[in-house]
Design a protein around this motif. Sequence first.
Motif, PDB file in Angstrom:
ATOM      1  N   ASP A   1       0.848  -1.184   0.000  1.00 22.87           N
ATOM      2  CA  ASP A   1       0.000   0.000   0.000  1.00 22.87           C
ATOM      3  C   ASP A   1       0.886   1.236   0.000  1.00 22.87           C
ATOM      4  OD1 ASP A   1      -2.318  -1.510   0.092  1.00 22.87           O
ATOM      5  OD2 ASP A   1      -2.353  -1.547   2.277  1.00 22.87           O
ATOM      6  N   ASP A   2       0.573   2.186  -0.858  1.00 28.49           N
ATOM      7  CA  ASP A   2       1.363   3.405  -0.958  1.00 28.49           C
ATOM      8  C   ASP A   2       1.056   4.325   0.216  1.00 28.49           C
ATOM      9  OD1 ASP A   2       3.185   5.135  -2.161  1.00 28.49           O
ATOM     10  OD2 ASP A   2       1.584   6.242  -3.165  1.00 28.49           O
ATOM     11  N   ARG A   3       2.118   4.915   0.748  1.00 24.79           N
ATOM     12  CA  ARG A   3       1.969   5.904   1.811  1.00 24.79           C
ATOM     13  C   ARG A   3       3.248   6.722   1.906  1.00 24.79           C
ATOM     14  NH1 ARG A   3       2.436   0.972   3.913  1.00 24.79           N
ATOM     15  NH2 ARG A   3       4.099   0.582   5.382  1.00 24.79           N
ATOM     16  N   PRO A   4       3.168   7.932   2.420  1.00 25.02           N
ATOM     17  CA  PRO A   4       4.354   8.777   2.537  1.00 25.02           C
ATOM     18  C   PRO A   4       5.440   8.110   3.389  1.00 25.02           C
ATOM     19  CG  PRO A   4       2.376  10.062   2.930  1.00 25.02           C
ATOM     20  CD  PRO A   4       1.960   8.613   2.884  1.00 25.02           C
ATOM     21  N   GLY A   5       6.679   8.306   2.985  1.00 25.10           N
ATOM     22  CA  GLY A   5       7.805   7.831   3.769  1.00 25.10           C
ATOM     23  C   GLY A   5       8.390   6.509   3.359  1.00 25.10           C
ATOM     24  N   LEU A   6       7.778   5.822   2.394  1.00 27.61           N
ATOM     25  CA  LEU A   6       8.315   4.528   1.975  1.00 27.61           C
ATOM     26  C   LEU A   6       9.507   4.662   1.036  1.00 27.61           C
ATOM     27  CD1 LEU A   6       5.173   2.293   1.434  1.00 27.61           C
ATOM     28  CD2 LEU A   6       6.910   2.094   3.206  1.00 27.61           C
TER      29      LEU A   6
ATOM     30  N   LEU B   1      11.145   6.138  -2.871  1.00 30.00           N
ATOM     31  CA  LEU B   1      10.767   6.360  -4.269  1.00 30.00           C
ATOM     32  C   LEU B   1      10.317   5.049  -4.895  1.00 30.00           C
ATOM     33  CD1 LEU B   1      13.742   8.658  -5.258  1.00 30.00           C
ATOM     34  CD2 LEU B   1      11.434   9.344  -4.629  1.00 30.00           C
ATOM     35  N   ALA B   2       9.090   5.020  -5.357  1.00 30.70           N
ATOM     36  CA  ALA B   2       8.531   3.838  -5.995  1.00 30.70           C
ATOM     37  C   ALA B   2       7.456   4.285  -6.969  1.00 30.70           C
ATOM     38  CB  ALA B   2       7.943   2.897  -4.951  1.00 30.70           C
ATOM     39  N   GLN B   3       7.078   3.369  -7.828  1.00 32.17           N
ATOM     40  CA  GLN B   3       5.993   3.637  -8.766  1.00 32.17           C
ATOM     41  C   GLN B   3       4.683   3.368  -8.048  1.00 32.17           C
ATOM     42  OE1 GLN B   3       6.090   1.867 -12.748  1.00 32.17           O
ATOM     43  NE2 GLN B   3       4.131   0.949 -12.239  1.00 32.17           N
ATOM     44  N   ALA B   4       3.763   4.308  -8.098  1.00 30.78           N
ATOM     45  CA  ALA B   4       2.463   4.123  -7.459  1.00 30.78           C
ATOM     46  C   ALA B   4       1.370   4.170  -8.514  1.00 30.78           C
ATOM     47  CB  ALA B   4       2.220   5.195  -6.414  1.00 30.78           C
ATOM     48  N   VAL B   5       0.445   3.234  -8.392  1.00 31.99           N
ATOM     49  CA  VAL B   5      -0.749   3.212  -9.224  1.00 31.99           C
ATOM     50  C   VAL B   5      -1.912   3.120  -8.255  1.00 31.99           C
ATOM     51  CG1 VAL B   5      -2.052   1.989 -10.987  1.00 31.99           C
ATOM     52  CG2 VAL B   5       0.447   2.079 -11.139  1.00 31.99           C
ATOM     53  N   GLY B   6      -2.709   4.163  -8.244  1.00 29.61           N
ATOM     54  CA  GLY B   6      -3.782   4.214  -7.254  1.00 29.61           C
ATOM     55  C   GLY B   6      -3.193   4.243  -5.864  1.00 29.61           C
ATOM     56  N   ARG B   7      -3.606   3.307  -5.042  1.00 31.01           N
ATOM     57  CA  ARG B   7      -3.121   3.256  -3.659  1.00 31.01           C
ATOM     58  C   ARG B   7      -2.051   2.195  -3.442  1.00 31.01           C
ATOM     59  NH1 ARG B   7      -8.882   4.087  -0.605  1.00 31.01           N
ATOM     60  NH2 ARG B   7      -9.089   6.276  -1.190  1.00 31.01           N
ATOM     61  N   ARG B   8      -1.539   1.616  -4.503  1.00 32.14           N
ATOM     62  CA  ARG B   8      -0.519   0.568  -4.403  1.00 32.14           C
ATOM     63  C   ARG B   8       0.793   1.062  -5.011  1.00 32.14           C
ATOM     64  NH1 ARG B   8      -0.807  -3.644  -1.590  1.00 32.14           N
ATOM     65  NH2 ARG B   8       0.066  -4.989  -3.163  1.00 32.14           N
ATOM     66  N   PHE B   9       1.912   0.579  -4.463  1.00 33.15           N
ATOM     67  CA  PHE B   9       3.212   0.907  -5.030  1.00 33.15           C
ATOM     68  C   PHE B   9       3.943  -0.370  -5.406  1.00 33.15           C
ATOM     69  CE2 PHE B   9       4.772  -0.214  -0.875  1.00 33.15           C
ATOM     70  CZ  PHE B   9       6.024  -0.751  -1.133  1.00 33.15           C
ATOM     71  N   SER B  10       4.883  -0.222  -6.316  1.00 29.98           N
ATOM     72  CA  SER B  10       5.792  -1.327  -6.631  1.00 29.98           C
ATOM     73  C   SER B  10       7.162  -0.745  -6.929  1.00 29.98           C
ATOM     74  CB  SER B  10       5.284  -2.154  -7.812  1.00 29.98           C
ATOM     75  OG  SER B  10       5.279  -1.387  -8.988  1.00 29.98           O
ATOM     76  N   ALA B  11       8.172  -1.515  -6.590  1.00 33.83           N
ATOM     77  CA  ALA B  11       9.552  -1.129  -6.856  1.00 33.83           C
ATOM     78  C   ALA B  11      10.314  -2.381  -7.261  1.00 33.83           C
ATOM     79  CB  ALA B  11      10.188  -0.499  -5.625  1.00 33.83           C
ATOM     80  N   VAL B  12      11.199  -2.242  -8.222  1.00 36.38           N
ATOM     81  CA  VAL B  12      12.055  -3.331  -8.672  1.00 36.38           C
ATOM     82  C   VAL B  12      13.480  -2.958  -8.288  1.00 36.38           C
ATOM     83  CG1 VAL B  12      12.863  -4.631 -10.667  1.00 36.38           C
ATOM     84  CG2 VAL B  12      10.488  -3.856 -10.574  1.00 36.38           C
TER      85      VAL B  12
ATOM     86  N   ALA C   1       9.612  -1.111   6.101  1.00 35.53           N
ATOM     87  CA  ALA C   1       8.231  -0.816   5.704  1.00 35.53           C
ATOM     88  C   ALA C   1       7.291  -0.927   6.894  1.00 35.53           C
ATOM     89  CB  ALA C   1       7.794  -1.722   4.576  1.00 35.53           C
ATOM     90  N   ALA C   2       7.524  -1.933   7.738  1.00 33.05           N
ATOM     91  CA  ALA C   2       6.667  -2.128   8.918  1.00 33.05           C
ATOM     92  C   ALA C   2       6.818  -0.962   9.883  1.00 33.05           C
ATOM     93  CB  ALA C   2       7.008  -3.438   9.612  1.00 33.05           C
TER      94      ALA C   2
END
Length: 128
Positions: free
Chosen positions: A85-90, A92-103, A123-124
């Motif tokens: 789930d995307d949220r501030p402080g995680l 730099l990642a790609q976010a689509v809607g409320r989800r993020f992904s990073a490779v 992340a936790a």
Amino acid sequence: MPVTVKNISLWRKEVENQMGTLAHTLEPVAKAGANLHVLMGYRYPGEETKAAIELYPIAGKKVTAAAPEAGLLASSIPTLLVEGDDRPGLGLAQAVGRRFSAVLGFESEADAKTATPLIKKAAASKRK
């Protein structure tokens, strides 16, 4: 939803940085029915004529057969796919809607293995 960290195998092709190269490379895997989750195309820094294309996943008989025909090979670079789930402080990642992904690519399998619990822990701690 917690952050997930998964080992993945990117399929990769080094190419000349020319118009139409990405479309030409993707055509055989698209026709074979690929459902891509990751697609990266980028020019090498400092080398205007060289680029790379990376895809994930390459799965299923037809898609796996089409990938080498397009010049794509499984990369030897140890790679993690991080999603959540995307949220501030995680970071730099790609976010689509409320989800993020990073490779994330690593120098070695050992480095990727070491990073996995550290990514989950970081992340936790951001959820609190």
